[in-house]
Design a protein around this motif. Structure first.
Motif, mmCIF file in Angstrom:
data_model
loop_
_atom_site.group_PDB
_atom_site.id
_atom_site.type_symbol
_atom_site.label_atom_id
_atom_site.label_comp_id
_atom_site.label_asym_id
_atom_site.label_seq_id
_atom_site.Cartn_x
_atom_site.Cartn_y
_atom_site.Cartn_z
ATOM 1 N N LYS A 35 0.831 -1.199 0.000
ATOM 2 C CA LYS A 35 0.000 0.000 0.000
ATOM 3 C C LYS A 35 0.871 1.258 0.000
ATOM 4 O O LYS A 35 2.042 1.203 0.370
ATOM 5 C CB LYS A 35 -0.916 0.015 1.242
ATOM 6 N N GLN A 44 -5.264 5.867 1.621
ATOM 7 C CA GLN A 44 -4.566 4.579 1.541
ATOM 8 C C GLN A 44 -4.827 3.972 0.170
ATOM 9 O O GLN A 44 -5.973 3.676 -0.178
ATOM 10 C CB GLN A 44 -5.084 3.661 2.653
ATOM 11 N N TYR A 45 -3.755 3.817 -0.615
ATOM 12 C CA TYR A 45 -3.831 3.292 -1.981
ATOM 13 C C TYR A 45 -3.351 1.840 -1.989
ATOM 14 O O TYR A 45 -2.255 1.542 -1.490
ATOM 15 C CB TYR A 45 -2.968 4.153 -2.916
ATOM 16 N N PHE A 46 -4.146 0.933 -2.535
ATOM 17 C CA PHE A 46 -3.822 -0.500 -2.558
ATOM 18 C C PHE A 46 -3.130 -0.867 -3.871
ATOM 19 O O PHE A 46 -3.693 -0.689 -4.948
ATOM 20 C CB PHE A 46 -5.103 -1.334 -2.408
ATOM 21 N N LYS A 47 -1.921 -1.404 -3.758
ATOM 22 C CA LYS A 47 -1.133 -1.796 -4.934
ATOM 23 C C LYS A 47 -1.425 -3.248 -5.333
ATOM 24 O O LYS A 47 -1.988 -4.015 -4.554
ATOM 25 C CB LYS A 47 0.366 -1.666 -4.630
ATOM 26 N N GLY A 96 -5.118 -5.090 -5.723
ATOM 27 C CA GLY A 96 -5.381 -3.877 -4.972
ATOM 28 C C GLY A 96 -6.854 -3.512 -4.947
ATOM 29 O O GLY A 96 -7.393 -3.090 -3.918
ATOM 30 N N ASN A 116 -9.027 -3.673 -1.492
ATOM 31 C CA ASN A 116 -9.700 -2.442 -1.081
ATOM 32 C C ASN A 116 -11.158 -2.737 -0.723
ATOM 33 O O ASN A 116 -11.643 -2.345 0.341
ATOM 34 C CB ASN A 116 -9.617 -1.419 -2.224
ATOM 35 N N ARG A 140 -9.371 1.817 -5.803
ATOM 36 C CA ARG A 140 -8.114 1.439 -5.138
ATOM 37 C C ARG A 140 -7.781 2.247 -3.893
ATOM 38 O O ARG A 140 -6.743 2.019 -3.287
ATOM 39 C CB ARG A 140 -6.934 1.585 -6.120
ATOM 40 N N GLU A 141 -8.629 3.186 -3.517
ATOM 41 C CA GLU A 141 -8.256 4.081 -2.421
ATOM 42 C C GLU A 141 -9.328 4.159 -1.340
ATOM 43 O O GLU A 141 -10.521 4.108 -1.627
ATOM 44 C CB GLU A 141 -7.989 5.496 -2.960
ATOM 45 N N GLU A 150 -5.112 -3.239 7.155
ATOM 46 C CA GLU A 150 -6.139 -3.858 6.310
ATOM 47 C C GLU A 150 -6.438 -5.262 6.815
ATOM 48 O O GLU A 150 -5.671 -5.850 7.570
ATOM 49 C CB GLU A 150 -5.659 -3.943 4.852
#
Length: 253
Positions: free
Chosen positions: A12, A25-28, A46, A50, A76-77, A195
């Motif tokens: 993230k 919070q951005y999920f990769k 991601g 999320n 994604r956020e 998460e």
């Protein structure tokens, strides 16, 4: 959109939030294992994490578990509250798997006599070593009162998630939690952070014991994306358009 990056982890990225006391919070799609020795990409992970984490955080809020989650912003956020992360990984084990099987010679799949809670120091350079309550108190990572609260919250979360996953045909083998200190008007409370997703849980199909989590990546079992999608489908949160990609915001220099 240009945003100030606060922190980038293995799965993230945290960006400055739109208002004080918040972060994005951005999920990769990046996947890592064995303390970053193995690295790869899981297409759409991601997006799925999320959605899954949003759903589980909301369900936990409904039973009175305080979390850092505010709302999902897009595919994604998430908008989250800024917390002071306690440098511990809290691991809950219901069934023997992974490192406990290797350490103690317990056959994988053995039902444990009770939920076992372990603590590890969050430090990639040291390999996230296991620590005791004595270490935690001695080095001031959390006070005895903090640790009591963390343990109570952890056991409630385990009870709730066990039932929730069992209801969709999944066995919650083990999982990792992180907690943070949320400061509001000079008052501090412990809240669930990070998460909850197939990245941080071991989930086995009740009927077949098929692994439906990041172990498929760790152990080269294949069909990793499909396993994550299946967990999301059973929870009822599979994105309507499938795992559509969203590019991360450009970072301010």
């Amino acid at each position: 959109m240009r945003r100030k990056k606060i922190y980038e982890g293995k799965a993230k990225v945290l960006f400055e939030g739109p208002e004080p006391g918040t972060l994005v919070q951005y999920f990769k799609d990046d996947a890592t294992a064995f303390n970053n020795q193995k690295h790869g990409l899981i297409a759409g992970k991601g997006v799925l994490n999320n959605r899954i984490s949003e759903y589980l955080m909301q369900k936990l809020e409904e039973i009175g578990i305080p979390t850092h989650f505010v709302r999902r912003l897009n595919m994604r956020e998430q908008l989250i509250r800024e917390v002071e992360i306690i440098p511990l990984e809290v691991i809950v084990r219901n069934v023997a798997a992974g490192s406990i099987s290797k350490r103690l010679g317990i056959e994988e799949g053995t039902i444990l006599p009770r939920a076992i809670v372990e603590y590890c120091l969050k430090d990639d350079a040291l390999g996230d070593p296991m620590v005791t309550e004595e270490h935690i108190a001695a080095f001031g990572w959390a006070s005895p009162q903090d640790l009591d609260e963390i343990l109570q919250l952890t056991l409630r979360i385990n009870d709730f998630l066990n039932g929730l996953f069992l209801g969709i045909g999944l066995k919650l083998v083990d999982f990792k939690l992180e907690f943070g200190r949320l400061w509001e008007d000079d008052q501090m409370r412990i809240v669930l952070a990070d998460e909850i997703s197939p990245d941080s849980c071991r989930l086995w199909d009740v009927a077949t014991s098929e692994k439906m989590d990041k172990d498929r990546f760790r152990r080269d079992l294949g069909n990793v994306e499909e396993a994550y999608q299946e967990v999301a489908r059973r929870l009822g949160v599979l994105p309507e358009a499938g795992p559509v990609d969203i590019k991360p915001p450009r970072v301010m220099q």
